[in-house]
Motif scaffolding. Sequence first.
Motif, PDB file in Angstrom:
ATOM      1  N   TYR A 125       0.839  -1.193   0.000  1.00  0.00           N
ATOM      2  CA  TYR A 125       0.000   0.000   0.000  1.00  0.00           C
ATOM      3  C   TYR A 125       0.876   1.246   0.000  1.00  0.00           C
ATOM      4  CZ  TYR A 125       1.040   0.500   4.959  1.00  0.00           C
ATOM      5  OH  TYR A 125       1.693   0.655   6.146  1.00  0.00           O
ATOM      6  N   MET A 136      -0.484   9.826  -7.601  1.00  0.00           N
ATOM      7  CA  MET A 136      -1.710   9.044  -7.828  1.00  0.00           C
ATOM      8  C   MET A 136      -1.656   8.358  -9.195  1.00  0.00           C
ATOM      9  SD  MET A 136      -4.625  11.642  -6.475  1.00  0.00           S
ATOM     10  CE  MET A 136      -4.210  12.777  -5.166  1.00  0.00           C
ATOM     11  N   LEU A 139       0.964   5.445  -9.298  1.00  0.00           N
ATOM     12  CA  LEU A 139       0.453   4.230  -8.664  1.00  0.00           C
ATOM     13  C   LEU A 139      -0.599   3.542  -9.524  1.00  0.00           C
ATOM     14  CD1 LEU A 139       0.329   5.574  -5.021  1.00  0.00           C
ATOM     15  CD2 LEU A 139       1.770   3.685  -5.832  1.00  0.00           C
ATOM     16  N   GLU A 140      -1.510   4.313 -10.089  1.00  0.00           N
ATOM     17  CA  GLU A 140      -2.563   3.727 -10.926  1.00  0.00           C
ATOM     18  C   GLU A 140      -1.967   3.051 -12.158  1.00  0.00           C
ATOM     19  OE1 GLU A 140      -5.199   7.052 -11.490  1.00  0.00           O
ATOM     20  OE2 GLU A 140      -5.892   6.952  -9.408  1.00  0.00           O
ATOM     21  N   TYR A 144      -1.923  -0.184  -9.024  1.00  0.00           N
ATOM     22  CA  TYR A 144      -2.515   0.038  -7.703  1.00  0.00           C
ATOM     23  C   TYR A 144      -3.915   0.621  -7.845  1.00  0.00           C
ATOM     24  CZ  TYR A 144       1.936  -0.840  -5.368  1.00  0.00           C
ATOM     25  OH  TYR A 144       3.077  -1.425  -4.885  1.00  0.00           O
ATOM     26  N   GLN A 145      -4.753   0.348  -6.860  1.00  0.00           N
ATOM     27  CA  GLN A 145      -6.110   0.893  -6.838  1.00  0.00           C
ATOM     28  C   GLN A 145      -6.296   1.731  -5.578  1.00  0.00           C
ATOM     29  OE1 GLN A 145      -9.139  -2.132  -7.161  1.00  0.00           O
ATOM     30  NE2 GLN A 145      -7.890  -3.332  -8.560  1.00  0.00           N
ATOM     31  N   MET A 146      -7.071   2.806  -5.717  1.00  0.00           N
ATOM     32  CA  MET A 146      -7.388   3.597  -4.532  1.00  0.00           C
ATOM     33  C   MET A 146      -8.406   2.822  -3.706  1.00  0.00           C
ATOM     34  SD  MET A 146      -8.524   7.541  -3.924  1.00  0.00           S
ATOM     35  CE  MET A 146     -10.256   7.338  -4.237  1.00  0.00           C
ATOM     36  N   GLU A 147      -8.084   2.627  -2.438  1.00  0.00           N
ATOM     37  CA  GLU A 147      -8.976   1.890  -1.538  1.00  0.00           C
ATOM     38  C   GLU A 147      -9.795   2.817  -0.663  1.00  0.00           C
ATOM     39  OE1 GLU A 147      -6.501  -0.819   0.711  1.00  0.00           O
ATOM     40  OE2 GLU A 147      -6.947  -2.413  -0.727  1.00  0.00           O
ATOM     41  N   LYS A 149     -10.063   7.003   1.470  1.00  0.00           N
ATOM     42  CA  LYS A 149      -9.566   8.325   1.822  1.00  0.00           C
ATOM     43  C   LYS A 149      -9.631   8.475   3.329  1.00  0.00           C
ATOM     44  CE  LYS A 149     -12.208  11.826   0.679  1.00  0.00           C
ATOM     45  NZ  LYS A 149     -12.800  13.001   0.028  1.00  0.00           N
ATOM     46  N   TYR A 166      -3.723   3.816  -1.506  1.00  0.00           N
ATOM     47  CA  TYR A 166      -3.666   2.979  -2.698  1.00  0.00           C
ATOM     48  C   TYR A 166      -3.078   1.631  -2.293  1.00  0.00           C
ATOM     49  CZ  TYR A 166      -4.695   6.787  -5.898  1.00  0.00           C
ATOM     50  OH  TYR A 166      -5.321   7.807  -6.581  1.00  0.00           O
ATOM     51  N   CYS A 168      -2.112  -2.656  -3.775  1.00  0.00           N
ATOM     52  CA  CYS A 168      -1.978  -3.667  -4.819  1.00  0.00           C
ATOM     53  C   CYS A 168      -1.845  -5.018  -4.125  1.00  0.00           C
ATOM     54  CB  CYS A 168      -0.731  -3.378  -5.663  1.00  0.00           C
ATOM     55  SG  CYS A 168      -0.510  -4.489  -7.057  1.00  0.00           S
TER      56      CYS A 168
END
Length: 183
Positions: A125, A136, A139-140, A144-147, A149, A166, A168
């Motif tokens: 993360y 951002m 990472l994308e 990676y995905q935003m999990e 906030k 974020y 993975c």
Amino acid sequence: MEILGSKFILRPFRADDASSLAKFANDKRISCNLRDAFPHPYTLKDAEFYIENIASSKVNFVLAIDVQGQVCGSIGVHPGMDVYRLSGEIGYWLCPLYHRQGIGTEAVRLMTQYAFEKMGLIRLYAAVFYGNIASMKTLEKAGYQMEGKHRNAVIKEGKVLDELLYACLKEEWSFKNNKNIAL
């Protein structure tokens, strides 16, 4: 141990890296997006301390981002402990001179692959301060995905900011990245 990228090498820090590290790390655009432990101005003494601290760490795995013999960034994985021992936090910075060249994204991919294959982690993360669009996107692009906030989670330079999380997962990494990276 070295990990070869297309335009750079990820490698252990050496004592003689201090001058290039200090040169490239001394940029307000870097420190404003990192935790307060990363100073500004960034001096030769700071670089020497950082290199010595990394060399003595038995837990964290941190490498220099070397472009043509110059240390212009750093990337590392900080494994969790106790019930978080199969997770790790990935952190990185890259001198703005080398932004928008794919170096950051490729470095994150290489380090992610290393963490999953060699360190035995199953989840990585990264925490990103709200407004750090470049990180951002890095990472994308790296899978990676935003999990979520964390609202009002950090204070940086007198401003209270949200922090974006974020992550993975190893099980998704293998599927998303059909071409495995040779380490």
